[in-house]
Motif scaffolding. Sequence first.
Motif, PDB file in Angstrom:
ATOM      1  N   UNK A  21      13.498  35.262  77.714  1.00 13.55           N
ATOM      2  CA  UNK A  21      14.559  36.254  77.876  1.00 13.55           C
ATOM      3  C   UNK A  21      14.030  37.687  77.840  1.00 13.55           C
ATOM      4  N   UNK A  22      14.459  38.481  78.806  1.00 13.06           N
ATOM      5  CA  UNK A  22      14.235  39.925  78.811  1.00 13.06           C
ATOM      6  C   UNK A  22      15.579  40.549  78.446  1.00 13.06           C
ATOM      7  N   UNK A  23      15.766  40.921  77.182  1.00 12.79           N
ATOM      8  CA  UNK A  23      17.073  41.390  76.716  1.00 12.79           C
ATOM      9  C   UNK A  23      17.587  42.602  77.487  1.00 12.79           C
ATOM     10  N   UNK A  24      16.797  43.658  77.604  1.00 14.36           N
ATOM     11  CA  UNK A  24      17.318  44.827  78.326  1.00 14.36           C
ATOM     12  C   UNK A  24      17.730  44.501  79.761  1.00 14.36           C
ATOM     13  N   UNK A  25      16.927  43.712  80.442  1.00 13.46           N
ATOM     14  CA  UNK A  25      17.225  43.402  81.843  1.00 13.46           C
ATOM     15  C   UNK A  25      18.457  42.511  81.990  1.00 13.46           C
ATOM     16  N   UNK A  26      18.776  41.737  80.937  1.00 11.02           N
ATOM     17  CA  UNK A  26      19.891  40.795  81.012  1.00 11.02           C
ATOM     18  C   UNK A  26      21.142  41.283  80.288  1.00 11.02           C
ATOM     19  N   UNK A  27      21.098  42.520  79.748  1.00 10.34           N
ATOM     20  CA  UNK A  27      22.233  42.997  78.951  1.00 10.34           C
ATOM     21  C   UNK A  27      23.533  43.025  79.749  1.00 10.34           C
ATOM     22  N   UNK A  28      23.505  43.567  80.948  1.00  9.57           N
ATOM     23  CA  UNK A  28      24.720  43.663  81.757  1.00  9.57           C
ATOM     24  C   UNK A  28      25.282  42.277  82.055  1.00  9.57           C
ATOM     25  N   UNK A  29      24.407  41.334  82.378  1.00 12.28           N
ATOM     26  CA  UNK A  29      24.861  39.971  82.662  1.00 12.28           C
ATOM     27  C   UNK A  29      25.487  39.347  81.423  1.00 12.28           C
ATOM     28  N   UNK A  30      24.859  39.561  80.254  1.00 13.03           N
ATOM     29  CA  UNK A  30      25.382  38.990  79.027  1.00 13.03           C
ATOM     30  C   UNK A  30      26.753  39.540  78.675  1.00 13.03           C
ATOM     31  N   UNK A  31      26.913  40.830  78.792  1.00 11.26           N
ATOM     32  CA  UNK A  31      28.210  41.427  78.445  1.00 11.26           C
ATOM     33  C   UNK A  31      29.295  41.021  79.438  1.00 11.26           C
TER      34      UNK A  31
ATOM     35  N   UNK B  21      29.366  38.183  81.051  1.00 16.05           N
ATOM     36  CA  UNK B  21      29.633  36.752  80.808  1.00 16.05           C
ATOM     37  C   UNK B  21      30.685  36.568  79.718  1.00 16.05           C
ATOM     38  N   UNK B  22      30.599  37.383  78.658  1.00 13.65           N
ATOM     39  CA  UNK B  22      31.532  37.242  77.538  1.00 13.65           C
ATOM     40  C   UNK B  22      32.744  38.187  77.638  1.00 13.65           C
ATOM     41  N   UNK B  23      32.859  38.921  78.720  1.00 15.09           N
ATOM     42  CA  UNK B  23      33.986  39.811  78.889  1.00 15.09           C
ATOM     43  C   UNK B  23      33.929  41.039  77.994  1.00 15.09           C
ATOM     44  N   UNK B  24      32.737  41.520  77.710  1.00 19.63           N
ATOM     45  CA  UNK B  24      32.540  42.681  76.844  1.00 19.63           C
ATOM     46  C   UNK B  24      32.421  43.951  77.673  1.00 19.63           C
ATOM     47  N   UNK B  25      32.706  45.077  77.017  1.00 21.49           N
ATOM     48  CA  UNK B  25      32.529  46.372  77.659  1.00 21.49           C
ATOM     49  C   UNK B  25      31.033  46.602  77.897  1.00 21.49           C
ATOM     50  N   UNK B  26      30.636  47.012  79.101  1.00 23.73           N
ATOM     51  CA  UNK B  26      29.202  47.171  79.380  1.00 23.73           C
ATOM     52  C   UNK B  26      28.548  48.317  78.638  1.00 23.73           C
TER      53      UNK B  26
ATOM     54  N   UNK C 287      27.477  28.498  73.798  1.00 24.97           N
ATOM     55  CA  UNK C 287      26.552  27.610  74.517  1.00 24.97           C
ATOM     56  C   UNK C 287      25.401  28.398  75.160  1.00 24.97           C
ATOM     57  N   UNK C 288      25.661  29.645  75.534  1.00 30.10           N
ATOM     58  CA  UNK C 288      24.633  30.465  76.180  1.00 30.10           C
ATOM     59  C   UNK C 288      24.122  31.499  75.174  1.00 30.10           C
ATOM     60  N   UNK C 289      23.308  31.045  74.217  1.00 29.66           N
ATOM     61  CA  UNK C 289      22.779  31.973  73.221  1.00 29.66           C
ATOM     62  C   UNK C 289      21.878  33.014  73.856  1.00 29.66           C
ATOM     63  N   UNK C 290      21.230  32.672  74.955  1.00 32.11           N
ATOM     64  CA  UNK C 290      20.389  33.663  75.624  1.00 32.11           C
ATOM     65  C   UNK C 290      21.216  34.862  76.066  1.00 32.11           C
ATOM     66  N   UNK C 291      22.388  34.616  76.639  1.00 31.87           N
ATOM     67  CA  UNK C 291      23.235  35.718  77.081  1.00 31.87           C
ATOM     68  C   UNK C 291      23.902  36.434  75.909  1.00 31.87           C
TER      69      UNK C 291
END
Length: 363
Positions: A167-177, A179-184, A246-250
């Motif tokens: 996982x590259x956290x910074x690169x995946x932050x937008x996708x993660x937020x 996915x869970x319906x969070x404010x970007x 289920x998606x702990x990476x995100x």
Amino acid sequence: MKVVLAGGGTAGHIEPALATAEAVRRADPGAEVTLLGTERGLETRLVPERGYELALIPPVPLPRRPSPDLLRLPMRVRSAVRQTTDVLRAKEAEVLVGFGGYVALPAYLAARRAGVPIVVHEANAKPGLANRVGARFTTFVGVATPAITLPHAQHVGIPLRRSIALLDRPASQAEGRAFFGLDPSLPTLLVFGGSQGARRINEAVDGSLDQLLEAGFQVLHAVGPARAEAASAASRPGYVPVPYVDRMDLAYAAADLAVCRAGAITCAELAAVGLPAVYVPLPHGNGEQRFNALPTVSAGGGVLVADGELTPSRLAAEVTPLLGDRARLDAMGAAAATLGRRDADDRLVDMVRRAAAQKSVGG
């Protein structure tokens, strides 16, 4: 290779075993991999879902104090060892890899009886009885941190799911937020307490939630399956409660800070992805969760709060200044990452291959 992995019981044993199974298959696509487990463990669901064969043996719980169960222990061990020996012979196992817990002790004894080389992996800061026994039978012992004391220990880390290890956290932050319906754009707190949730953590979040939201933060909260219905009703802007992630990476990608228990897998994953955390160790067992978190906390990558001290006001007092300080979060994440091992699965498989080669040479 023909490999049998003894990693049943809890997710803390099963997930490293499954990550190792995947690494074995990457190293040797033709490898035959079997996992040992019991009817009562999570492995009955997780192992088939990942496409691996599961062989069931009787569970051998190890009593912590004198009891009638202690008197029945030798008979239970003999039965489990006999059945495990049958599995090892039927699978023509070239190596047995144990991860501790109920399944590992009979597996180690059976492997020794059958002449199958043993590899031991210890994830917890305080090794359990099964791995203390298994480590006497082999020179192939992998441990999560250098502080773990076992004979022949080599620091390999904890095998992790590839989705997290890569996982590259910074690169995946937008996708993660998303996915869970969070404010970007809002600082994000991830709260989780293991697969079943954690009552103490849940209560602290409930009591501090208004203060956290008013401070301009948002919260992704894994409340546990038992609170699934109530969680759905509690959802509101800035607060996303879910029964289970289920998606702990995100989830890790979406978060700036975590509040969580301190199981060995959790500590290893957070270090690998460089996510700072407020650790609230489970106050049971032999205190291993506190010891699991100490290396990261000592390095500056986390904060330690005793379970009994986690009130709503304490949670807010710990979280609010951290989430409001981007530079400090970045420094803590970098400190945590210095302890992370993203290649533990490959390191352990190298050990497995060397053990298997030893059997081949020995006949």
